[in-house]
Write an enzyme that holds these catalytic residues in place. Structure first.
Site, PDB file in Angstrom:
ATOM      1  N   LYS A   1      68.458 -12.585 -42.631  1.00 51.01           N
ATOM      2  CA  LYS A   1      69.445 -13.497 -43.207  1.00 51.01           C
ATOM      3  C   LYS A   1      70.249 -12.827 -44.327  1.00 51.01           C
ATOM      4  O   LYS A   1      71.375 -13.223 -44.593  1.00 51.01           O
ATOM      5  CB  LYS A   1      68.774 -14.777 -43.675  1.00 51.01           C
ATOM      6  CG  LYS A   1      68.316 -15.598 -42.476  1.00 51.01           C
ATOM      7  CD  LYS A   1      67.711 -16.916 -42.818  1.00 51.01           C
ATOM      8  CE  LYS A   1      67.342 -17.672 -41.549  1.00 51.01           C
ATOM      9  NZ  LYS A   1      66.235 -17.025 -40.803  1.00 51.01           N
TER      10      LYS A   1
HETATM   11  C1  PLP Z   1      65.965 -17.243 -39.481  1.00 47.71           C
HETATM   12  C2  PLP Z   1      65.079 -16.298 -38.762  1.00 47.71           C
HETATM   13  C3  PLP Z   1      65.055 -16.239 -37.339  1.00 47.71           C
HETATM   14  C4  PLP Z   1      65.877 -17.170 -36.468  1.00 47.71           C
HETATM   15  O1  PLP Z   1      67.242 -16.890 -36.552  1.00 47.71           O
HETATM   16  P1  PLP Z   1      68.311 -17.938 -35.996  1.00 47.71           P
HETATM   17  O2  PLP Z   1      69.639 -17.383 -36.349  1.00 47.71           O
HETATM   18  O3  PLP Z   1      68.024 -19.236 -36.705  1.00 47.71           O
HETATM   19  O4  PLP Z   1      68.104 -18.059 -34.523  1.00 47.71           O
HETATM   20  C5  PLP Z   1      64.244 -15.289 -36.731  1.00 47.71           C
HETATM   21  N1  PLP Z   1      63.464 -14.465 -37.466  1.00 47.71           N
HETATM   22  C6  PLP Z   1      63.461 -14.499 -38.816  1.00 47.71           C
HETATM   23  C7  PLP Z   1      62.557 -13.568 -39.552  1.00 47.71           C
HETATM   24  C8  PLP Z   1      64.269 -15.398 -39.515  1.00 47.71           C
HETATM   25  O5  PLP Z   1      64.238 -15.423 -40.863  1.00 47.71           O
END
Ligand code: PLP
Length: 467
Positions: free
Chosen positions: A112
């Site tokens: 993120k």
């Molecule tokens: C948020 C997250 C996901 C999922 O990502 P999306 O964009 O919501 O599909 C997968 N792995 C980790 C470690 C995350 O923090």
């Protein structure tokens, strides 16, 4: 570039307005009015560029009319300067034709940061330009809150209040939030569950006078700017593996469908992505949809990959809009029926269009531990539980020979040390720049599950517009 709502009842807006608004007024999600398409020569020209430069060029068509190219380039440079790897998002081969695209070298060790670090810059810039300020309020079970805090710390025009359920996040996740002692960052440990946190945030947004007074804003995963900021790393990886001359596939451990949607966008822009593989844990709504057109809501069950423990993938609406030929009325109707009946009525023809490109895959907690163990044993690669699901998905659904699969490695193994230790007997150390996380001072307020109490704290912290 102008943006339209998937529900068709909101006016078209430019990038800056879409950034600040998040959700469209009609409850829809913003989508570009038309898709920019790069030619083979244009893709080739990006090959080998430093990541920040490549990111600015890939995103430029989306910010056009809102941000000068030089400003955007300055922001991508600042956003990725603090990453713990000189390549920003390095590509690591883990078996024949399977490559991990490591998206976890940012300040909170999860993917993120790739979008949020840039979003912090974008918010600050647009707010300063408009002479406005906002209070960002959010609920988190872990990753999103820390990414938002790191992105917005020390910014003059933004206050941040993040609610987490007291005692229910991992120690790493909590400390990544509560050890940020910047004056504009405020953590609330709520005496309740993650759902209680989310309900309180929703209640604050629904309290119109409060929302207006505090200028509440959100940086959740439906914000178009987050999707746009996730497109460049797929471009960089595909180019490194031989695109545009050679096609690739992409496998993504998926929760809200934001990350895999960004890969879809890269494909829509002309990048030769042959297949998109969607990994899920036992919360497998997307895998069920792809297997049998069954998008029905079951309860959320906790798993070893908590960032994928979701009930409804909010960004799926964007793909639905495209699958339905950009018919906003049909999208609205489908989403309303989904909300009312708990099952999304996707026409068979649209579903078939989805399955021609997307493949779904589900892995249990036991399977996830087994995959972590296997990767450690066979490839000396330490994967976190989310990444492990992506790798297993890639192996199960790889296309024919010769097409490499890029796996989105979404979290650093040290972010989920218990699961990794359980699988390998080995506790992954935090990267050196974070080694003192457990020794840093924490600051947070413990509050009861009570709207008035939480609103009072937000009111106390928000530095409002003076005019
Ligand atoms: C948020 C997250 C996901 C999922 O990502 P999306 O964009 O919501 O599909 C997968 N792995 C980790 C470690 C995350 O923090």
């Amino acid at each position: 570039m102008r943006y339209v709502s998937t529900r068709g009842q909101a006016p078209a807006r430019d990038f800056s307005s879409v950034l600040l608004a998040g959700l469209a007024e009609d409850g829809g999600l913003f989508m570009p009015e038309s898709w920019p398409v790069f030619s083979a020569a244009e893709w080739r020209a990006l090959r080998g560029l430093p990541y920040a430069e490549l990111a600015a060029r890939v995103m430029a068509p989306f910010t056009e009319g809102s941000l000068p190219g030089d400003t955007l380039r300055l922001m991508t440079q600042r956003a990725y300067a603090g990453f713990g790897h000189a390549a920003t998002a390095p590509l690591v081969q883990i078996e024949p034709q399977i490559f991990a695209l490591e998206l976890f070298h940012g300040p909170t060790l999860a993917f993120k940061d790739m979008a949020m670090q840039l979003l912090g810059q974008l918010f600050d810039h647009v707010l300063a330009e408009r002479g406005e300020r906002v209070t960002i309020v959010g609920a988190t079970s872990g990753d999103t809150g820390s990414a938002a805090i790191e992105a917005c710390r020390d910014r003059d025009n933004i206050d941040v209040v993040i609610l987490h359920p007291e005692g229910r996040t991992s120690a790493v996740q909590r400390r990544q939030m509560t050890t940020v002692l910047s004056p504009n960052i405020h953590n609330i440990a709520l005496q309740g569950s993650f759902d209680d946190c989310q309900d309180l945030v929703k209640a604050m947004f629904n309290d119109a006078p409060f929302r207006q007074e505090m200028r509440l804003s959100a940086v959740n995963s439906i914000n178009w700017a987050r999707i746009a900021a996730q497109v460049p790393y797929y471009v960089a990886a595909a180019l490194a593996l031989g695109a545009p001359e050679r096609p690739v596939a992409v496998a993504v451990p998926t929760g809200n469908f934001g990350n895999v949607l960004a890969a879809w966008v890269a494909r829509r822009m002309g990048l030769p992505i042959e297949r998109l593989i969607v990994g899920a844990n036992r919360n497998d709504i997307l895998a069920r949809f792809l297997a049998s057109n069954d998008m029905s809501v079951h309860g959320v069950a906790p798993s070893l990959s908590p960032s994928m423990d979701i009930q409804v993938s909010s960004n799926f609406e964007r793909l639905l809009f495209e699958l339905l030929g950009r018919d906003a009325a049909a999208t609205t109707d489908t989403m309303q029926r989904f909300r009312a009946e708990g099952r999304m009525p996707v026409p068979d023809e649209a579903w078939r269009r989805a399955t021609a490109l997307f493949h779904g895959f589900t892995l249990s907690d036991e399977g996830t531990l087994e995959e972590i163990r296997r990767l450690h044993r066979d490839s000396a690669y330490l994967a976190d539980p989310h990444t492990a699901i992506g790798v297993a998905a890639a192996r199960a659904h790889r296309p024919e020979k010769g097409i490499p699969v890029i796996v989105a490695a979404t979290a650093h193994p040290a972010k989920f040390p218990e699961a990794v230790e359980k699988a390998t007997g080995f506790r992954p150390p935090l990267p050196p720049r974070m080694a003192d996380l457990y020794a840093r001072e924490e600051r947070f307020a413990v509050l009861p599950n009570d709207l008035e109490a939480v609103e009072a704290v937000v009111r106390g912290h928000a530095r409002r517009n003076s005019h």
